[in-house]
Design a protein around this motif. Structure first.
Motif, PDB file in Angstrom:
ATOM      1  N   SER A 107       3.964  -2.610  11.442  1.00  0.00           N
ATOM      2  CA  SER A 107       4.325  -2.407  12.857  1.00  0.00           C
ATOM      3  C   SER A 107       5.140  -3.564  13.422  1.00  0.00           C
ATOM      4  CB  SER A 107       3.057  -2.243  13.692  1.00  0.00           C
ATOM      5  OG  SER A 107       2.285  -3.427  13.614  1.00  0.00           O
ATOM      6  N   ASP A 132      -0.845  -1.721  11.041  1.00  0.00           N
ATOM      7  CA  ASP A 132      -1.042  -3.092  11.527  1.00  0.00           C
ATOM      8  C   ASP A 132      -1.212  -3.983  10.300  1.00  0.00           C
ATOM      9  OD1 ASP A 132      -2.036  -5.491  12.383  1.00  0.00           O
ATOM     10  OD2 ASP A 132      -3.415  -4.629  13.865  1.00  0.00           O
ATOM     11  N   ASN A 390       8.811   1.530  23.779  1.00  0.00           N
ATOM     12  CA  ASN A 390       7.965   1.687  24.958  1.00  0.00           C
ATOM     13  C   ASN A 390       6.851   0.631  24.912  1.00  0.00           C
ATOM     14  OD1 ASN A 390       5.860   2.616  23.291  1.00  0.00           O
ATOM     15  ND2 ASN A 390       6.623   4.720  23.413  1.00  0.00           N
ATOM     16  N   ASP A 391       6.040   0.567  26.000  1.00  0.00           N
ATOM     17  CA  ASP A 391       5.052  -0.506  26.099  1.00  0.00           C
ATOM     18  C   ASP A 391       4.072  -0.499  24.929  1.00  0.00           C
ATOM     19  OD1 ASP A 391       6.271  -1.392  28.282  1.00  0.00           O
ATOM     20  OD2 ASP A 391       4.699  -0.845  29.736  1.00  0.00           O
ATOM     21  N   GLU A 392       3.678   0.706  24.539  1.00  0.00           N
ATOM     22  CA  GLU A 392       2.712   0.816  23.431  1.00  0.00           C
ATOM     23  C   GLU A 392       3.320   0.269  22.132  1.00  0.00           C
ATOM     24  OE1 GLU A 392       0.533   4.383  21.173  1.00  0.00           O
ATOM     25  OE2 GLU A 392       1.099   4.794  23.261  1.00  0.00           O
ATOM     26  N   GLN A 393       4.575   0.636  21.885  1.00  0.00           N
ATOM     27  CA  GLN A 393       5.245   0.147  20.671  1.00  0.00           C
ATOM     28  C   GLN A 393       5.451  -1.367  20.732  1.00  0.00           C
ATOM     29  OE1 GLN A 393       8.687   2.704  20.913  1.00  0.00           O
ATOM     30  NE2 GLN A 393       7.937   4.030  19.279  1.00  0.00           N
ATOM     31  N   VAL A 395       3.462  -3.527  22.159  1.00  0.00           N
ATOM     32  CA  VAL A 395       2.174  -4.143  21.822  1.00  0.00           C
ATOM     33  C   VAL A 395       1.964  -4.084  20.311  1.00  0.00           C
ATOM     34  CG1 VAL A 395      -0.340  -3.944  22.072  1.00  0.00           C
ATOM     35  CG2 VAL A 395       1.140  -3.681  24.072  1.00  0.00           C
ATOM     36  N   GLU A 396       2.245  -2.928  19.699  1.00  0.00           N
ATOM     37  CA  GLU A 396       2.087  -2.779  18.239  1.00  0.00           C
ATOM     38  C   GLU A 396       2.982  -3.753  17.490  1.00  0.00           C
ATOM     39  OE1 GLU A 396       2.793   1.093  16.700  1.00  0.00           O
ATOM     40  OE2 GLU A 396       0.979   1.941  17.572  1.00  0.00           O
TER      41      GLU A 396
END
Ligand code: PLP
Length: 428
Positions: A107, A132, A390-393, A395-396
């Motif tokens: 990721s 991860d 996007n925000d989720e990506q 963070v990942e």
């Protein structure tokens, strides 16, 4: 050149070996084509019956000598230059994947690589599972499928600075009969040789430390020659069964340990054409000559700068694997005992807005879309290189919205720190 030399010597002396009366410096073969005495002779080159140059889209001597130097630095058996790091990662994966196949992707890879695999290659019918890299082997093992063909990760992730546990990833990949591809751009072969830890293929954006002077975009793929493609012919038909577009050649049979790079050159480069310009390869070679000296200074300067930032009252967090308390310090010590890279990630207590204000105040460090340059530079990944996520990506990918990516150059570190000092003081 013999393997007996140390990396510093390889960087200066390897690749081009002039014969009596030939130019001492690697010539730029600025020619699209090459002349032959007979049509029969050229025919043999087209059939891969003989080694030689016939058209620069496939191979060019300047590129070959530079690729050979990088190959030796990485301890591989074959290498090729590409027009960019993007092309290197694309070819490295596409050389063994086709529609209906699947890739396991860390990721934390560079945003461009993430986009390439998860969006563009998806449109080509290649699926991927994002993992991860810090997960345990059991969890990571669940990402693999029948149709998985490779694992792709970065030695030191850009910009999350996650240090890859290369041995863990190599074990996982091999237990699922697939190769581990490692993008070694940030560590460079000076600080880490992923092949020594079980990686099978290494890629580089040579645009970064290898060129080192922000002069030319380029990439490289190196093969360790260790992955036994022929042991899994049903998994890797492109390498293990006749290539109809090349008169029925079976790469593993004809080229042995050089099969992977030969296929990538004679098939992918032939058809997709992302060749590095010989002029750029020449510049890359000049950069390579001083790579060990620069890496040493980059790492020294980054360590001092990271320690300075860590002690600063306006700084909320600092991520640099060289810091004792860093989550990846132990892994960095194991895989890169002489230093990691010159890139630091940090955030300010004032958050994203304070980061932008501080960056605008810098005088020596320039805001540029670049990293791993002799000149100190900065970037705000969430607004720049990773803005498509996007925000989720984010963070990942390990990219905090307030993250400043500081690429510490080879200037005197006192000046780099003084620049940060005045910017941190004046930005409110
Ligand atoms: N791999 C890594 C780790 C990178 O940092 C980059 C670019 O920043 C790339 C690949 C892509 O390389 P290029 O910009 O040469 O296409």
């Amino acid at each position: 050149m013999s393997k007996q030399y140390e990396k510093e010597t390889i960087c200066v002396q390897s690749g081009w070996q002039p014969k009596n009366g030939e130019p001492r410096v690697l010539p730029i073969y600025q020619s699209t084509t090459f002349k032959y005495e007979t049509s029969e002779q050229m025919g043999r080159l087209f059939d891969l019956e003989e080694a030689g140059y016939f058209y620069t889209r496939l191979q060019n001597p300047t590129n070959e000598y530079v690729a050979a130097k990088i190959c030796e630095l990485e301890g591989g058996v074959a290498a090729m230059l590409t027009s960019s790091g993007q092309a290197a990662n694309y070819y490295a994966v596409f050389n063994i994947c086709e529609a209906g196949d699947h890739v396991v992707l860390s990721s934390t890879v560079y945003g461009g690589t993430f986009n390439l695999i998860t969006c563009t290659m998806k449109k080509m019918g290649i699926e991927c599972t994002v993992v991860d890299p810090d997960d345990d082997e059991e969890t990571l093992g669940r990402a693999f499928r029948e149709n998985t063909k490779c694992v792709l990760a970065e030695t030191i992730a850009n910009p999350a600075l996650v240090v890859l546990d290369i041995e863990k990833f190599a074990r996982l990949a091999h237990s699922h009969q697939v190769p581990l591809i490692v993008d070694n751009t940030f560590a460079t072969p000076i600080n880490c040789n992923p092949f020594a830890w079980g990686a099978d293929i290494v890629t580089h954006s040579t645009t970064k430390y290898m060129d080192g002077h922000a002069m030319s975009v380029g990439g490289c793929i190196v093969d360790s020659g260790n992955f036994d493609w022929a042991a899994y012919p049903e998994k890797f038909p492109g390498l293990c069964t006749p290539d109809e577009s090349y008169h029925g050649i079976t790469y593993t049979e004809k080229f042995g340990r050089a099969a992977y790079i030969t296929k990538a050159t004679s098939q992918l480069m032939r058809d997709l054409g992302s060749i590095q310009a010989p002029q750029n390869a020449f510049l890359l070679n000049v950069g390579l000559e001083t790579l060990p000296l620069r890496m040493e200074r980059h790492c020294y300067n980054a360590q001092r700068t990271a320690e300075y930032l860590e002690a600063h009252e306006k700084v909320a967090w600092v991520n640099y694997p060289g810091l004792q308390n860093n989550k990846y310090h132990e892994l960095a010590q194991k895989y890169m005992p002489n230093g990691t890279c010159g890139v630091i990630a940090f955030g300010l207590k004032g958050g994203r807005e304070a980061a932008a204000r501080m960056m605008d105040k810098l005088k020596l460090a320039a805001i540029v879309t670049h990293v791993a340059d002799a000149r100190t530079c900065v970037l705000h990944p969430a607004s720049h290189t990773h803005r498509q996520m996007n925000d989720e990506q984010l963070v990942e990918a390990g990219v905090a919205p307030d993250m400043i990516r500081l690429s510490v150059g080879i200037e005197n570190v006192k000046d780099i720190i003084a620049d940060l000092e005045q910017a941190l003081e004046t930005a409110e």
